[in-house]
Motif scaffolding. Sequence first.
Motif, PDB file in Angstrom:
ATOM      1  N   TYR B  31       0.748  -1.252  -0.091  1.00 33.62           N
ATOM      2  CA  TYR B  31       0.011   0.037   0.064  1.00 33.62           C
ATOM      3  C   TYR B  31       0.641   1.250   0.028  1.00 33.62           C
ATOM      4  N   PHE B  32       2.122   1.097   0.099  1.00 32.44           N
ATOM      5  CA  PHE B  32       2.722   2.612  -0.136  1.00 32.44           C
ATOM      6  C   PHE B  32       4.275   2.047  -1.192  1.00 32.44           C
ATOM      7  N   GLN B 125     -10.211  -2.497  -2.752  1.00 35.88           N
ATOM      8  CA  GLN B 125      -9.093  -2.198  -1.954  1.00 35.88           C
ATOM      9  C   GLN B 125      -9.076  -1.300  -0.711  1.00 35.88           C
ATOM     10  N   LEU B 126     -10.099  -0.459  -0.957  1.00 34.28           N
ATOM     11  CA  LEU B 126     -10.482   0.298   0.415  1.00 34.28           C
ATOM     12  C   LEU B 126     -11.054  -0.622   1.566  1.00 34.28           C
ATOM     13  N   MET B 132      -7.460  -4.466   7.195  1.00 33.81           N
ATOM     14  CA  MET B 132      -6.117  -4.747   7.875  1.00 33.81           C
ATOM     15  C   MET B 132      -6.136  -3.750   8.896  1.00 33.81           C
ATOM     16  N   GLU B 133      -6.648  -2.627   8.967  1.00 34.94           N
ATOM     17  CA  GLU B 133      -6.614  -1.530   9.884  1.00 34.94           C
ATOM     18  C   GLU B 133      -7.166  -2.285  11.200  1.00 34.94           C
ATOM     19  N   GLU B 134      -8.336  -2.715  11.247  1.00 36.01           N
ATOM     20  CA  GLU B 134      -8.983  -3.211  12.513  1.00 36.01           C
ATOM     21  C   GLU B 134      -8.187  -4.417  13.058  1.00 36.01           C
ATOM     22  N   ARG B 135      -7.776  -5.266  12.174  1.00 38.95           N
ATOM     23  CA  ARG B 135      -6.797  -6.534  12.602  1.00 38.95           C
ATOM     24  C   ARG B 135      -5.449  -5.982  13.374  1.00 38.95           C
ATOM     25  N   GLN B 136      -4.816  -4.921  12.556  1.00 35.32           N
ATOM     26  CA  GLN B 136      -3.417  -4.563  12.994  1.00 35.32           C
ATOM     27  C   GLN B 136      -3.521  -3.878  14.003  1.00 35.32           C
ATOM     28  N   ARG B 154      -3.170   4.682   6.993  1.00 33.13           N
ATOM     29  CA  ARG B 154      -4.215   5.785   7.186  1.00 33.13           C
ATOM     30  C   ARG B 154      -4.076   6.474   5.848  1.00 33.13           C
ATOM     31  N   GLY B 155      -2.795   6.921   5.482  1.00 32.19           N
ATOM     32  CA  GLY B 155      -2.537   7.344   4.231  1.00 32.19           C
ATOM     33  C   GLY B 155      -3.154   6.701   2.947  1.00 32.19           C
TER      34      GLY B 155
END
Lengths: 179, 179
Positions: B31-32, B125-126, B132-136, B154-155
């Motif tokens: 993602y980056f 993708q979002l 991922m955010e919730e998991r990690q 978040r970026g």
Amino acid sequence: MSLPHAILTALLEKPSSGLELTRRFDRSIGYFWSATHQQIYRELGKLEQAGHIRALPAQAPARGQKKEYEVLPAGRAELAAWVRRSEDPKPIRDALLLRLRAAAVVGTEGFGDELRRHLALHRAQLAEYLAMEERQFPPERDSEADRLRHLVLRGGIELERFWTAWLTEALAEFDRRDC
Amino acid sequence: MSLPHAILTALLEKPSSGLELTRRFDRSIGYFWSATHQQIYRELGKLEQAGHIRALPAQAPARGQKKEYEVLPAGRAELAAWVRRSEDPKPIRDALLLRLRAAAVVGTEGFGDELRRHLALHRAQLAEYLAMEERQFPPERDSEADRLRHLVLRGGIELERFWTAWLTEALAEFDRRDC
DNA sequence: CGTCCTTGTGCAACAAGTTGCATAAGAATC
DNA sequence: GATTCTTATGCAACTTGTTGCACAAGGACG
């Protein structure tokens, strides 16, 4: 394979010489595609050889002499075909996000300044785009094509807004930690 | 010059083999920064030669045999130096915006479908990033480094939000015209 | 036991983008 | 009329990223 198509689009909007194209790629075209003059001259040569564009006559093909190009029917056809081809979005490759992730591992010393510098740059870019918007797209005077071009510019604008917002958030996080 | 640094970061977070790195570049790191396995293997070779990483012993250096790498002090130093270097944001190069601008010139036939396709991809993708955010990054359990990594994610999330919003707006514009 | 799939590493050729420099006409300056 | 600046085109070498394929070990299947 997008640069030749960017050049074809630019030349359809207005026939230009290599240097003029370079300047347009530095400003208006730059908010969705960037290119150096080297890339542009090289590509102009290829496009001419492929019969997609031609140099306007009445100019001596000498070094240091301006040479204007226009798009030929074959070039327009190629561009139309490219627009119709479907193409997946390219995965992101952003050095600043990467550097922040690296900073999470090796230390963030001095990184706040870099974030502030980027924030200033993105704010300046945003202001420039907004000025362009006012100049080029005054309300209620849009043709079909203008509305689409406006949409593209709004893409550039919203991208800059995203960056300023994210950088602001990142700096808030940094300040909370450093103080 | 970012790929070697992306690899150093990944290896510092966890020593890995080439294929493991490739998988991580397809998911979280993706993602980056994106990269193919070819790029990764080539770069691993260069980094090893430069003395920035080394293959963990106890593995025969044979073809088809897993080979794990870890970062050496010199590699960490190089990464830290890179994080401190200041680097300007790269100008945008987005094929979809370019194609829309081209479509403004040669005609938009069929382009609505392409926009819808991209919208679906970005929405997917979002959703993945949000999962991922919730998991990690569950609330209230952030270390120093976690907060930074969360910021990076978040970026990615906000970038996808930007695309879905812009594509939605673009489609509204299209529908208004086509009907 | 042979062949097929998966995991894993890697070469080679190509395409795209970057950097540094060379060349040339024309106008400005002194 | 010699120097210097600006406008303009372009070559060559290099770096980065992509595509297609080859090779190898090990397990799965019949």
